[in-house]
Design a protein around this motif. Structure first.
Motif, PDB file in Angstrom:
ATOM      1  N   ASN A 236       0.831  -1.212   0.000  1.00  0.00           N
ATOM      2  CA  ASN A 236       0.000   0.000   0.000  1.00  0.00           C
ATOM      3  C   ASN A 236       0.866   1.264   0.000  1.00  0.00           C
ATOM      4  N   ILE A 237       1.880   1.273   0.848  1.00  0.00           N
ATOM      5  CA  ILE A 237       2.779   2.433   0.900  1.00  0.00           C
ATOM      6  C   ILE A 237       3.416   2.657  -0.472  1.00  0.00           C
ATOM      7  N   ASN A 238       3.860   1.562  -1.077  1.00  0.00           N
ATOM      8  CA  ASN A 238       4.558   1.693  -2.361  1.00  0.00           C
ATOM      9  C   ASN A 238       3.631   2.040  -3.520  1.00  0.00           C
ATOM     10  N   GLY A 240       1.488   4.343  -3.181  1.00  0.00           N
ATOM     11  CA  GLY A 240       1.599   5.802  -3.092  1.00  0.00           C
ATOM     12  C   GLY A 240       2.892   6.307  -3.717  1.00  0.00           C
ATOM     13  N   LEU A 241       3.976   5.577  -3.503  1.00  0.00           N
ATOM     14  CA  LEU A 241       5.257   6.009  -4.071  1.00  0.00           C
ATOM     15  C   LEU A 241       5.227   5.896  -5.603  1.00  0.00           C
ATOM     16  N   ASP A 243       2.527   6.271  -7.360  1.00  0.00           N
ATOM     17  CA  ASP A 243       1.721   7.435  -7.722  1.00  0.00           C
ATOM     18  C   ASP A 243       2.595   8.698  -7.706  1.00  0.00           C
ATOM     19  N   ALA A 244       3.458   8.785  -6.692  1.00  0.00           N
ATOM     20  CA  ALA A 244       4.320   9.973  -6.549  1.00  0.00           C
ATOM     21  C   ALA A 244       5.238  10.156  -7.761  1.00  0.00           C
ATOM     22  N   TYR A 257      -8.101   0.673  -5.137  1.00  0.00           N
ATOM     23  CA  TYR A 257      -9.003   0.927  -4.011  1.00  0.00           C
ATOM     24  C   TYR A 257     -10.103  -0.124  -3.928  1.00  0.00           C
TER      25      TYR A 257
ATOM     26  N   GLN B 239       0.860  14.178  -3.590  1.00  0.00           N
ATOM     27  CA  GLN B 239      -0.384  13.415  -3.574  1.00  0.00           C
ATOM     28  C   GLN B 239      -0.043  11.925  -3.392  1.00  0.00           C
ATOM     29  N   GLY B 240       0.992  11.475  -4.103  1.00  0.00           N
ATOM     30  CA  GLY B 240       1.427  10.088  -3.949  1.00  0.00           C
ATOM     31  C   GLY B 240       1.906   9.808  -2.531  1.00  0.00           C
ATOM     32  N   LEU B 241       2.617  10.755  -1.947  1.00  0.00           N
ATOM     33  CA  LEU B 241       3.116  10.551  -0.581  1.00  0.00           C
ATOM     34  C   LEU B 241       1.948  10.508   0.413  1.00  0.00           C
ATOM     35  N   ASP B 243      -1.011   9.431  -0.349  1.00  0.00           N
ATOM     36  CA  ASP B 243      -1.560   8.092  -0.589  1.00  0.00           C
ATOM     37  C   ASP B 243      -0.722   7.049   0.156  1.00  0.00           C
ATOM     38  N   ALA B 244       0.595   7.237   0.118  1.00  0.00           N
ATOM     39  CA  ALA B 244       1.501   6.264   0.760  1.00  0.00           C
ATOM     40  C   ALA B 244       1.254   6.173   2.264  1.00  0.00           C
ATOM     41  N   CYS B 248      -5.494   8.734   1.437  1.00  0.00           N
ATOM     42  CA  CYS B 248      -6.269   8.923   0.213  1.00  0.00           C
ATOM     43  C   CYS B 248      -7.358   7.850   0.165  1.00  0.00           C
ATOM     44  N   ASP B 249      -8.353   8.056  -0.651  1.00  0.00           N
ATOM     45  CA  ASP B 249      -9.350   7.012  -0.910  1.00  0.00           C
ATOM     46  C   ASP B 249      -9.798   7.143  -2.356  1.00  0.00           C
TER      47      ASP B 249
END
Lengths: 312, 312
Positions: A236-238, A240-241, A243-244, A257, B239-241, B243-244, B248-249
Motif C-alpha cells: 500500500n505504501i509503495n 503511493g510512491l 503514484d508519486a 481501491y 499526492q502520492g506521498l 496516498d503512501a 487517500c481514498d
C-alpha cells in the motif's frame, strides 16, 4: 537423431521496487505458475526452424539476428552464434495469457539460453544463465533490471539487486490476485516519462527510489518471519510512491481501491512499470462481485527447469 | 460606551506537508479570501454575550470555559480570563461556506485573540498572536501544527515549521481550484489512524515525512523564482506521498485525476489531513463540464487585520 533438449522457465511479476531497481536499489519480484517451454532438436544442416504461437520462422545460422516477433528467442540464438556448429528445430510453447506481459520475454530468453547451453554441453548454472539472459534482454530492449529474468531462473520470491548483482530467494509464496487494467503502455516508454520527471526533481525522485528499495528490503524481512500483513502494508505504501513518481492513473487507482476493500486482500499496488498493465493484490479476493478482469495466476516456487516435462 | 474593537483573520488551506508538519518538518500553507470578522464591545458588568452563526451564548467572566459550538472563541477568552476586568459583547461573522473547514477554527481563534489583546491595550504583534492562538488550538484539539493559525496571522503563502517556529512569507499567490469531496473525517481521527500506521512502519513513515518537508522547501524556492509549474509537479508527487501514508481514498483519487486532466491545472493533491475534505488543484480549472463541487475561493495575501472594516 539426438534426444530433444527441453527446458522451461516461469513468468514473473514485480511486487515492490520497479523503477527503483533501475537505479541500483532492491526490488522484490516473484515467479508465476505460467511457464514457457522450449524444446530444441538438433539438425544436421545449418537450418533453424522455430515454431511458436507468435509465428513460424525458417532461417539459417548465417542469417540470424534478433527480430520481432521472436526477438528474444533469436537474440538468445544470436548470442551463441559463434559456438553453434549446426542448426536446430526449436518449439516454444507458452502457458501465458495474451492479456498481460508477466515477464514472458524474460522467461523465453531464460529457457532458450539454458537449452542452447545444454546442447553445447556446458554446465548450465543459474547465475550464468541469468547474466547471459539479462545481456540479451538489455540488448533488445535498451533497458532492463533483470529482475524478471532472475525470477524466471530462480523461482519463488526474490530480493533482487542488479548492480552489484544480488539474488536472495525467500522460502515462501503467498496467494495473490492479479487484475489487468485493460491496457498497457510499453515499459520503455513509461521509463522514459519517469526519467524526464526525475530530471525535473532529481533529489525528490532519488529519495523516493531509495525508499522503494528500502521497502523491498523490509518486505523481504517480513516474508522471512511470515508477516504477510506487513508485506501488504508495504504494498500500500509503495502504491503511493508509484503514484508519486507519476505512473498511476485513475483506472489503476480505481482497481487498487476496489481491491483494498476486499476482506481477502492485505494490500494492493500496481505491478510493473505502471500507466496500465496489472494491479496486484496480496491475498485472494473473496468478493465475487469484483467487476475487474482477474488473471488466474499464482506465485510459484519453481524457476528454470531442465529436462523432460509436459506443457500444461 | 467604548468604540467597538474590530479584527478579522483569513481562513487557510494546506498546500504541502500536512502530517509531516506534526513531526517537525516544513509545510506550505496559504491564507484564503474567506475571513472571520470579530467585533468586541466592552461592557461595564461581568457578562459575556457572544453572537455568531454557530449560536448565541450568554455567560459571565466567572463561568467561562471552552465548550462547543464556540470552543475556540471561548478558549481564547478563557486564556485571558485573569486579565479581564469586565465583560463584553462579541460578534463573530464568517464568510466561510459550511461545506469545508478551511481553517475557520484557527481564523476565529486568531481574530478573537487579537481583539482581546487590543482591548487589554497590548501591543498586538503577529508572533505573539500566533503563539497564543496555537496554544489555544492545541489545548482544545489535543493537537495542531499551528500552520493554519500562521496563515491566518500572516496571510499569503507561508513556509512554516512548528518547532523551532519558522514563518517565511512568500511574496506571491496563485489561482487555485478547490473541490470538496463530499465528506470530512475529523482531523484528530485521521491523525490517530496515521500514527497507528506510523507505529507499524516507523522508518518508512519517517522518511516519507522528511520527503514531504523537503518538498515544501523545494516548492517555496520554486515560488520565489515564479516557477509554478514545478510547484504543480511537487503537488502531484506529494499526492502520492499522502496516498503512501494511507490518507487517500477512491473518491479523493478520482477528483485528483479529474483535476489533472484539466488544461488549467498544474498539479493536484488532497489538502488537509485527508480521508475526505478537499482536493486542491493549482490553477483555475477550465473544463466547465467538471462535475465535482468546486468551492469558490482564492489565495489571499492579507492576514490578520486590525481596525475598521466591513464584513463582505
Amino acid at each position: 537423431m539426438h534426444t530433444p533438449i527441453r527446458t522451461s522457465a516461469p513468468g514473473s511479476m514485480m511486487l515492490l521496487g520497479e523503477h527503483a531497481v533501475l537505479h541500483g536499489h532492491h526490488a522484490l519480484v516473484c515467479a508465476l505458475n505460467r511457464r514457457i517451454h522450449v524444446m530444441l532438436s538438433p539438425r544436421s544442416d545449418r537450418e533453424i526452424h522455430i515454431t511458436s504461437s507468435l509465428g513460424r520462422l525458417e532461417l539459417t545460422l548465417d542469417t540470424i539476428e534478433p527480430k520481432e516477433p521472436l526477438a528474444f528467442v533469436l537474440g538468445a540464438v544470436a548470442q551463441r552464434k559463434g559456438d553453434l556448429k549446426s542448426g536446430f528445430d526449436l518449439t516454444v510453447q507458452s502457458e501465458f495469457t495474451h492479456k498481460a506481459g508477466l515477464g514472458s520475454s524474460a522467461a523465453v530468453t531464460v529457457a532458450t539460453t539454458a537449452a542452447l547451453g545444454l546442447w553445447l554441453d556446458e554446465k548450465v548454472e543459474e547465475e550464468s544463465v541469468l547474466r547471459a539472459s539479462v545481456a540479451i534482454i538489455q540488448d533488445i530492449q535498451g533497458l532492463g533490471s533483470g529482475a524478471d529474468a532472475a525470477a524466471s531462473v530462480y523461482g519463488g520470491i526474490l530480493l533482487y539487486r542488479a548492480k552489484p548483482l544480488k539474488v536472495m530467494k525467500l522460502g515462501a509464496v503467498h496467494p495473490v490476485t492479479l487484475v489487468y487494467s485493460g491496457s498497457k503502455k510499453p515499459t520503455a516508454e513509461v521509463v522514459r516519462l519517469v526519467e524526464a520527471a526525475h530530471a525535473k526533481q532529481p533529489a525528490t525522485y532519488d529519495r523516493i527510489y531509495e525508499l522503494m528499495g528500502h521497502s523491498a528490503e523490509e518486505a523481504a524481512a517480513a516474508i522471512e518471519r511470515g508477516d504477510w500483513q506487513s508485506v501488504g502494508g508495504l504494498l500500500n505504501i509503495n502504491q503511493g510512491l508509484m503514484d508519486a513518481i507519476g505512473v498511476c492513473d485513475g483506472k489503476l487507482a480505481g482497481i487498487v481501491y476496489a481491491l483494498r476493500k476486499d476482506p481477502g486482500i492485505l494490500g494492493a499496488k500496481i505491478s510493473g512499470s505502471g500507466l496500465g498493465d496489472c494491479v496486484i493484490g496480496l491475498g485472494r479476493a473473496r468478493n465475487e462481485a469484483f467487476s475487474y478482469d482477474q488473471l488466474p495466476t499464482a506465485m510459484a516456487s519453481e524457476g528454470l527447469v531442465i529436462g523432460e516435462q509436459q506443457p500444461v
